[in-house]
Design a protein around this motif. Structure first.
Motif, mmCIF file in Angstrom:
data_model
loop_
_atom_site.group_PDB
_atom_site.id
_atom_site.type_symbol
_atom_site.label_atom_id
_atom_site.label_comp_id
_atom_site.label_asym_id
_atom_site.label_seq_id
_atom_site.Cartn_x
_atom_site.Cartn_y
_atom_site.Cartn_z
ATOM 1 N N THR A 24 -1.543 -32.079 4.996
ATOM 2 C CA THR A 24 -2.854 -32.359 5.602
ATOM 3 C C THR A 24 -3.906 -32.769 4.564
ATOM 4 O O THR A 24 -4.986 -33.212 4.942
ATOM 5 N N ALA A 100 10.764 -21.327 14.002
ATOM 6 C CA ALA A 100 9.866 -21.619 12.876
ATOM 7 C C ALA A 100 9.112 -22.929 13.055
ATOM 8 O O ALA A 100 7.996 -23.081 12.562
ATOM 9 N N PRO A 239 -8.475 -31.883 9.782
ATOM 10 C CA PRO A 239 -7.588 -32.682 8.927
ATOM 11 C C PRO A 239 -7.281 -34.067 9.523
ATOM 12 O O PRO A 239 -6.936 -34.980 8.777
HETATM 13 C C1 LIG Z 1 -8.423 -26.986 8.625
HETATM 14 C C2 LIG Z 1 -7.572 -25.814 8.192
HETATM 15 C C3 LIG Z 1 -7.938 -24.536 8.552
HETATM 16 C C4 LIG Z 1 -7.164 -23.442 8.160
HETATM 17 N N1 LIG Z 1 -7.554 -22.197 8.539
HETATM 18 C C5 LIG Z 1 -6.830 -21.129 8.184
HETATM 19 C C6 LIG Z 1 -7.216 -19.812 8.573
HETATM 20 O O1 LIG Z 1 -8.208 -19.636 9.283
HETATM 21 N N2 LIG Z 1 -6.465 -18.771 8.171
HETATM 22 C C7 LIG Z 1 -5.342 -18.942 7.416
HETATM 23 O O2 LIG Z 1 -4.700 -17.932 7.085
HETATM 24 N N3 LIG Z 1 -4.936 -20.159 7.039
HETATM 25 C C8 LIG Z 1 -5.642 -21.260 7.385
HETATM 26 N N4 LIG Z 1 -5.260 -22.505 6.989
HETATM 27 C C9 LIG Z 1 -4.054 -22.652 6.162
HETATM 28 C C10 LIG Z 1 -2.780 -23.000 6.969
HETATM 29 O O3 LIG Z 1 -3.101 -23.462 8.234
HETATM 30 C C11 LIG Z 1 -1.850 -21.814 7.113
HETATM 31 O O4 LIG Z 1 -1.524 -21.287 5.858
HETATM 32 C C12 LIG Z 1 -0.559 -22.181 7.842
HETATM 33 O O5 LIG Z 1 0.197 -21.029 8.106
HETATM 34 C C13 LIG Z 1 0.289 -23.181 7.080
HETATM 35 O O6 LIG Z 1 1.301 -23.642 7.945
HETATM 36 P P1 LIG Z 1 2.161 -24.913 7.584
HETATM 37 O O7 LIG Z 1 3.259 -25.005 8.579
HETATM 38 O O8 LIG Z 1 1.308 -26.098 7.448
HETATM 39 O O9 LIG Z 1 2.757 -24.478 6.168
HETATM 40 P P2 LIG Z 1 2.951 -25.378 4.869
HETATM 41 O O10 LIG Z 1 1.641 -25.806 4.356
HETATM 42 O O11 LIG Z 1 3.949 -26.435 5.147
HETATM 43 O O12 LIG Z 1 3.563 -24.314 3.880
HETATM 44 C C14 LIG Z 1 2.769 -23.268 3.383
HETATM 45 C C15 LIG Z 1 3.671 -22.300 2.602
HETATM 46 O O13 LIG Z 1 4.609 -21.724 3.483
HETATM 47 C C16 LIG Z 1 5.953 -22.011 3.064
HETATM 48 N N5 LIG Z 1 6.718 -22.225 4.280
HETATM 49 C C17 LIG Z 1 6.389 -23.017 5.338
HETATM 50 N N6 LIG Z 1 7.301 -22.879 6.317
HETATM 51 C C18 LIG Z 1 8.214 -21.993 5.873
HETATM 52 C C19 LIG Z 1 9.416 -21.443 6.439
HETATM 53 N N7 LIG Z 1 9.858 -21.771 7.651
HETATM 54 N N8 LIG Z 1 10.132 -20.567 5.672
HETATM 55 C C20 LIG Z 1 9.725 -20.220 4.420
HETATM 56 N N9 LIG Z 1 8.597 -20.711 3.844
HETATM 57 C C21 LIG Z 1 7.855 -21.577 4.573
HETATM 58 C C22 LIG Z 1 5.824 -23.235 2.181
HETATM 59 O O14 LIG Z 1 6.875 -23.317 1.253
HETATM 60 C C23 LIG Z 1 4.491 -23.000 1.522
HETATM 61 O O15 LIG Z 1 4.649 -22.082 0.454
HETATM 62 C C24 LIG Z 1 -5.997 -23.634 7.378
HETATM 63 C C25 LIG Z 1 -5.623 -24.941 7.023
HETATM 64 C C26 LIG Z 1 -6.389 -26.017 7.423
HETATM 65 C C27 LIG Z 1 -5.966 -27.418 7.061
#
Ligand SMILES: Cc1cc2nc3c(=O)[nH]c(=O)nc-3n(C[C@H](O)[C@H](O)[C@H](O)COP(=O)(O)OP(=O)(O)OC[C@H]3O[C@@H](n4cnc5c(N)ncnc54)[C@H](O)[C@@H]3O)c2cc1C
Length: 348
Positions: A24, A100, A239
């Motif tokens: 993102t 997942a 994003p």
């Molecule tokens: C606009 C915005 C707002 C947000 N607000 C919040 C908020 O309020 N609170 C909050 O906590 N976070 C927030 N986030 C961060 C994010 O949304 C979270 O951390 C979310 O859980 C990430 O999910 P993802 O699938 O994009 O993970 P990714 O970004 O793809 O991965 C994040 C981490 O998780 C690991 N990972 C992903 N999937 C797996 C899997 N299946 N098994 C093992 N490891 C894995 C990756 O290796 C990496 O280390 C925000 C992000 C954005 C862009």
């Protein structure tokens, strides 16, 4: 040159895969290999392939909490199973297994549509269900760990599927055993236990005020979700409009002595106590007071709406974004003697 694609049982393997649409922050990095895994059962064979097994491994969800500072030299795995299965009900709680690859926000809405409580404050957090346990996602006073019963994962060190109880996941503030040992775990599903009724968490960041503005005097979970949705939409950059990874820095913790000294110097600095006697400070306040809110270098910037958010105004590379983040850290360290830690995973 278009990337080469190979269809394998349960997954699609792509060589030299572009990542710009898979994070993102919209960083135009590439991965040597990327596997879209539709059936998690295919994972062990995939990881054992001679061309892949010695490579660095990264599991990626929707890429909303990562910063690629360079191309990824190994294999990226993305799990696509988005199935939601209700397992049963007992002790006033409903037990649900979620793949997942499911969208976190879609899952929260699934629970609300069935009058299940607990996740309403976590609506609209980007990303997948598989990533939620990694940093124990949290918002508006609620953390996902409270509602996780079990995590199903591939233990890459041992080479076996395992089921971890919530206690074994070692959850903390934006932390878990998965985050501390990222190459070890690939989460394929999360099991939740959600109450039919739970006390609502309203005392955080304007929820009560928003409910009052909505004219809701006796809120239920759906009303809280709507209030949080409105607050988030107003506050956080989308994003889809501008590349970002949400809050880029964690709220730092300091010891009581340093907190007291800072209180004398900066009476307006928000501070709150956390278990263990340490004091948490508001990173957004520190960044703003260090003069970094809205800072921009080329296409890399800090949001002018939300001081914690690193943004890509267009074509910033991961290295440029990371350089700006380092600059902000140095400015805060120089001004307040406090070290900021990034919340997203900085790669490779
Ligand atoms: C606009 C915005 C707002 C947000 N607000 C919040 C908020 O309020 N609170 C909050 O906590 N976070 C927030 N986030 C961060 C994010 O949304 C979270 O951390 C979310 O859980 C990430 O999910 P993802 O699938 O994009 O993970 P990714 O970004 O793809 O991965 C994040 C981490 O998780 C690991 N990972 C992903 N999937 C797996 C899997 N299946 N098994 C093992 N490891 C894995 C990756 O290796 C990496 O280390 C925000 C992000 C954005 C862009």
């Amino acid at each position: 040159m278009p990337s080469a694609r190979l269809e394998l049982p349960g997954c699609t393997l792509i060589e030299d895969a572009p990542l710009v649409a898979r994070n993102t922050l919209r960083v135009a990095a590439r991965s040597a290999w990327l596997a879209e895994v539709h059936d998690a059962a295919a994972l062990p064979d995939l990881l054992a392939r001679p061309a892949l097994r010695a490579l660095p491994l990264l599991t990626l969800g929707d890429g909303s909490n990562v910063l690629f500072t360079a191309d990824w030299p190994g294999l990226i795995v993305q799990l696509r199973d988005a199935g939601i299965a209700q397992l049963g009900e007992g002790d006033g709680r409903v037990h649900v297994r979620v793949g997942a690859g499911a969208s976190w926000d879609a899952w929260v809405r699934w629970t609300l549509a069935r009058d299940l409580a607990g996740l309403e404050n976590l609506i609209l957090i980007p990303g997948t269900v598989g990533a939620a346990p990694i940093q124990n996602i949290g918002a508006y006073g609620v953390e996902v760990a409270t509602f996780i019963e079990q995590v199903e994962a591939w233990d890459h060190r041992v080479g076996a599927w395992v089921e971890l109880s919530a206690a074994a996941c070692g959850f903390g503030y934006r932390d878990s055993c998965f985050k501390r040992d990222p190459e070890r775990w690939i989460i394929r599903a999360v099991r939740f236990a959600l109450p039919r009724q739970a006390p609502l968490c309203l005392d955080y960041a304007g929820i009560r005020e928003e409910l009052a503005a909505m004219g809701v005097a006796d809120p239920r979970a759906v009303h809280v979700a709507e209030a949080v949705l409105r607050l988030r939409t107003r506050k956080l950059p989308d994003p889809a409009q501008i590349g970002n990874a949400g809050s880029f820095f964690k709220n730092p913790e300091v010891d009581a002595t340093q907190a007291a000294a800072l209180r004398v110097r900066c009476p307006n600095l928000p501070q709150w106590s956390v278990p263990g006697g340490r004091i948490k400070l508001a990173a957004a306040w520190l960044i703003e007071q260090a003069g970094c809110k809205g800072l921009r270098r080329g296409d890399a910037g800090m949001s002018d709406r939300h001081a914690l958010v690193l943004v890509n105004h267009g074509q910033a590379s991961g290295a440029e974004l990371w350089a700006l983040a380092q600059h902000v850290r140095a400015r805060v360290r120089d001004a307040f003697g406090v070290d900021l830690e990034p919340e997203p995973r900085v790669l490779p």
